[in-house]
Design an enzyme around this catalytic site. Structure first.
Site, PDB file in Angstrom:
ATOM      1  N   LYS A  93       0.809  -1.219   0.000  1.00 33.42           N
ATOM      2  CA  LYS A  93       0.000   0.000   0.000  1.00 33.42           C
ATOM      3  C   LYS A  93       0.845   1.273   0.000  1.00 33.42           C
ATOM      4  CE  LYS A  93      -4.237  -1.850   0.415  1.00 33.42           C
ATOM      5  NZ  LYS A  93      -4.170  -3.009   1.252  1.00 33.42           N
ATOM      6  N   GLU A 115      -9.376   6.190   3.182  1.00 36.50           N
ATOM      7  CA  GLU A 115     -10.186   5.171   3.833  1.00 36.50           C
ATOM      8  C   GLU A 115      -9.274   3.982   4.108  1.00 36.50           C
ATOM      9  OE1 GLU A 115      -9.781   5.281   0.598  1.00 36.50           O
ATOM     10  OE2 GLU A 115      -9.124   3.198   0.413  1.00 36.50           O
ATOM     11  N   SER A 379       2.011  -9.796  -0.545  1.00 45.48           N
ATOM     12  CA  SER A 379       1.578  -8.396  -0.485  1.00 45.48           C
ATOM     13  C   SER A 379       1.867  -7.716   0.842  1.00 45.48           C
ATOM     14  CB  SER A 379       0.085  -8.302  -0.806  1.00 45.48           C
ATOM     15  OG  SER A 379      -0.664  -9.147   0.051  1.00 45.48           O
TER      16      SER A 379
HETATM   17  C1  LIG Z   1      -5.038  -4.128   1.198  1.00 45.03           C
HETATM   18  C2  LIG Z   1      -4.302  -5.379   1.088  1.00 45.03           C
HETATM   19  C3  LIG Z   1      -4.577  -6.322   0.077  1.00 45.03           C
HETATM   20  C4  LIG Z   1      -5.719  -6.183  -0.892  1.00 45.03           C
HETATM   21  O1  LIG Z   1      -5.751  -5.038  -1.653  1.00 45.03           O
HETATM   22  P1  LIG Z   1      -5.424  -5.008  -3.201  1.00 45.03           P
HETATM   23  O2  LIG Z   1      -5.777  -3.643  -3.636  1.00 45.03           O
HETATM   24  O3  LIG Z   1      -6.247  -6.065  -3.861  1.00 45.03           O
HETATM   25  O4  LIG Z   1      -3.981  -5.281  -3.334  1.00 45.03           O
HETATM   26  C5  LIG Z   1      -3.785  -7.439  -0.004  1.00 45.03           C
HETATM   27  N1  LIG Z   1      -2.779  -7.655   0.860  1.00 45.03           N
HETATM   28  C6  LIG Z   1      -2.477  -6.796   1.845  1.00 45.03           C
HETATM   29  C7  LIG Z   1      -1.360  -7.109   2.770  1.00 45.03           C
HETATM   30  C8  LIG Z   1      -3.225  -5.626   1.991  1.00 45.03           C
HETATM   31  O5  LIG Z   1      -2.922  -4.767   2.970  1.00 45.03           O
END
Ligand SMILES: *Cc1c(COP(=O)(O)O)cnc(C)c1O
Length: 395
Positions: A93, A115, A379
């Site tokens: 993010k 948000e 992620s």
């Molecule tokens: C917010 C988040 C996601 C999902 O959001 P995307 O916009 O689909 O990437 C996935 N993994 C983590 C660790 C997140 O914080």
């Protein structure tokens, strides 16, 4: 001079997904945002500033880590993890939050509205705002505030005001509603940093553009480390920003691209957040896309153990790529994700976010289908999910 028309494409795919379904009061701010975005992309000084901050503040490039013990355990020849968990604040993010904060400052905005669901985007926005000296207000559903309490504390430590949103289920959907309302009221001074590849144009394009650094790095890294591309690339999908960020740079390659949604705890409407099979075309938060809805068209409730995947709409560009069969969308259940997290912990000493664990859960399926090497987008890190892991795994 004020722009009166968008210059970039506002729609994705044959189905014309995306668009700009925004109230009249937000049209000029959205036009101005696209204009500033296009000019910033073409400006070498903005690019240099962004690159410097990504390197020295965020910690890019993130490593591409070979995971041989987990690969062997799951029947793969090779597995490579793109380590967004190692970025500052612990998830992808920050790539987008920081870039948008720089853009906002360039536009002369002094306030940021955001948000958050899992809290990761809120923390990223809060950190970016502290770094750049911008005032930050984050809207967050009360349910999410309870299940992501450490992230609420982190935002407050960074000097951000966290506004609890009581409406509906108290999750991301309601938080976006409130953030859009707040932006409409203050758009002269404030920029809204949307956290995923969602919302009215130009947000889906803007967020995807700022996240493709993930896949660009990963593609170069795997070529450097192995001399070839993997058979499959896989990421989890909430709104779709880390998924697009990883997968888009591989769209021209002959390999398989996967995105994994939240299968929740059952197949019925309300028990999951699997939009590809479960959703129908609809409009939510400014864009047309696959949306979980009841027979009357009301946005359905969703369920997932991971706050970051718990959203009723799939981002329009990812949905369009899925409908055009460029990306295959699968789902993993809460229980599968929990189990998959333990594989990575035990085999490689890495604690994944619950969201990322959904992608990990599909690796045995990839092995079964005959793929031998995979690149997975990790992620985020799992520290924020520690209490869920503790209670659900009984440790
Ligand atoms: C917010 C988040 C996601 C999902 O959001 P995307 O916009 O689909 O990437 C996935 N993994 C983590 C660790 C997140 O914080």
């Amino acid at each position: 001079m004020r722009t009166t028309e968008f210059q970039l494409p506002t729609r994705f795919g044959a189905g014309g997904l995306g668009g700009c379904y925004a109230p009249e009061t937000l049209m000029q701010p959205l036009l101005d945002l696209e204009d500033a975005f296009r000019k910033a992309l073409a400006d070498r000084s903005f690019q240099a500033e962004l690159k410097g901050e990504l390197r020295h503040f965020v910690g890019r490039p993130t490593p591409l880590t070979s995971a041989p013990r987990l690969a062997a355990r799951l029947g793969l020849q090779g597995l490579f993890l793109k380590r967004e968990d190692l970025t500052h604040t612990g998830a992808h993010k920050i790539n987008n939050a920081l870039a948008q904060a720089l853009l906002a400052r360039r536009m002369g905005k002094t306030q940021i509205i955001a948000e958050t669901g899992a809290g990761q985007h809120g923390v990223a926005a809060a950190a970016a705002c502290a770094r750049l000296g911008l005032k930050c207000t984050v809207y967050m559903g009360v349910t999410d505030m309870a299940r992501q309490a450490p992230n609420v504390a982190r935002m407050r430590l960074f000097g951000t005001e966290v506004v609890p949103v009581e409406a509906g289920q108290g999750t991301l959907k309601e938080a976006v509603n409130e953030a859009l309302r707040a932006w409409a009221a203050r758009c002269d001074k404030a920029h809204y940093i949307l956290g995923s590849a969602l919302g009215p144009h130009p947000f889906p394009t803007l967020v995807r553009t700022f996240q493709t650094v993930i896949g660009e790095e990963a593609r170069a890294q795997i070529l450097e480390q192995t001399g070839s591309l993997p058979d499959a690339v896989i990421a989890c999908a909430g709104g779709g920003s880390n998924g697009l960020g990883l997968l888009v740079p591989f769209l021209g390659d002959t390999l398989h691209r996967f995105a994994v949604e939240a299968g929740g705890h059952g197949p019925a409407l309300g028990e999951h957040a699997a939009r590809l099979d479960g959703g129908r075309m609809g409009v939510l938060h400014g864009c047309k896309t696959l949306l979980l809805q009841d027979q009357h068209g009301h946005t359905a409730e969703t369920a997932s153990i991971s706050a970051g995947l718990d959203y009723p709409a799939l981002g329009p560009e990812l949905a369009a790529l899925a409908l055009d069969e460029k990306i295959e969308v699968l789902r993993a259940s809460d229980d599968q994700a929990l189990e998959a997290a333990t594989w990575l912990c035990q085999s490689e000493g890495i604690l994944p976010a619950l969201e990322s664990s959904h992608a990990l859960a599909l690796l045995p399926e990839l092995a079964k289908r005959g793929f031998s090497t995979a690149l997975l987008g990790l992620s985020g890190r799992g520290d924020k999910d520690l209490s869920t892991y503790q209670s659900k795994l009984g440790i």
